[in-house]
Design an enzyme around this catalytic site. Structure first.
Site, mmCIF file in Angstrom:
data_model
loop_
_atom_site.group_PDB
_atom_site.id
_atom_site.type_symbol
_atom_site.label_atom_id
_atom_site.label_comp_id
_atom_site.label_asym_id
_atom_site.label_seq_id
_atom_site.Cartn_x
_atom_site.Cartn_y
_atom_site.Cartn_z
ATOM 1 C CG ASP A 37 -0.963 -7.767 1.726
ATOM 2 O OD1 ASP A 37 -1.476 -7.881 0.599
ATOM 3 O OD2 ASP A 37 0.116 -8.303 2.052
ATOM 4 C CG HIS A 181 -0.391 -2.745 4.202
ATOM 5 N ND1 HIS A 181 0.880 -2.423 3.773
ATOM 6 C CD2 HIS A 181 -0.322 -4.008 4.693
ATOM 7 C CE1 HIS A 181 1.684 -3.452 4.023
ATOM 8 N NE2 HIS A 181 0.994 -4.423 4.572
HETATM 9 ZN ZN LIG Z 1 -0.163 -8.215 6.263
#
Ligand SMILES: [Zn+2]
Length: 225
Positions: A37, A181
């Site tokens: 993400d 991430h």
């Molecule tokens: Zn996020």
């Protein structure tokens, strides 16, 4: 004759599914979906090189304003066979926003990703996992499925490649979806070892749509709650 040959050639082309080279049946093999993400960020391109080297596919939930900064990285991810999702324009927590603000967050990002990659996402992930029935309904109006996860590494707070590696291995399970991430440098650094170790444990790393085995993503449906 010439027409015949042309027709045969065009049939051969159109009958080849776009994902033919990456077709994996997660009912038969041990699949795991790594999802990244908040990018594209400065480390995303290096991460894509690592994934390619290890023959792994992943899913990227992109932030619209970051796609504006690095449209070519978004394009590279899709070109390498990864799946792309929408993660809003400004990484907003959606339930506290008005309907038209939520629609803007989603629609502007659809446009930006479409422009950068040539393909509009069919999935979105709500920032922070914050969602409710109203948000899901507005995502449905934008033709988006909602994709959550089965395990979160908290890589942004660990910020240590070894700890992130341990977290992924602990959370890995057949048909699991792991939240990471690509904007966390230690995550990008951890991936070569993580991918090798997951392969050793028998996992095939696939995109979220591959894991859904043709049964999705369907607009308005929330997956992996
Ligand atoms: Zn996020």
């Amino acid at each position: 004759m010439v027409l015949h040959a042309l027709l045969a050639a065009s049939l051969a082309l159109t009958s080849l599914p776009a994902s033919a080279s990456t077709a994996v049946d997660c009912a038969r093999v041990k699949c795991l979906a790594l999802t990244f993400d908040d990018g594209p960020g400065p480390g995303t391109s290096a991460l894509l090189d690592t994934l390619r080297k290890e023959g792994a596919k992943a899913t990227f939930f992109l932030v619209g304003k970051r796609v504006e900064e690095r449209p070519k990285v978004a394009k590279k991810a899709l070109a390498q066979g990864h799946a792309i999702g929408n993660h809003t324009y400004s990484h907003a927590s959606l339930p506290s926003r008005l309907d038209n603000e939520i629609l803007d967050e989603l629609k502007v990002t659809q446009e930006l990703i479409g422009k950068a990659t040539g393909q509009r996402p069919r999935m979105y992930r709500p920032p922070y996992g914050h969602t409710d029935d109203r948000v899901l309904g507005l995502a449905h109006q934008t033709d988006l499925a909602e994709v959550l996860w089965t395990g979160t590494t908290l890589d942004w707070s660990l910020r240590d490649a070894k700890k992130i590696e341990a977290a992924v291995l602990r959370l890995a399970k057949p048909n699991g979806v792991i939240l990471l991430h690509d904007t966390v440098p230690a995550t990008v650094k951890a991936m070569p070892k993580v991918l090798k170790e997951l392969k050793k444990r028998g996992y095939t790393l696939v995109t979220v749509p591959t894991m859904l085995r043709g049964k999705g993503p369907t607009s308005g449906v929330s997956y992996f709650k």
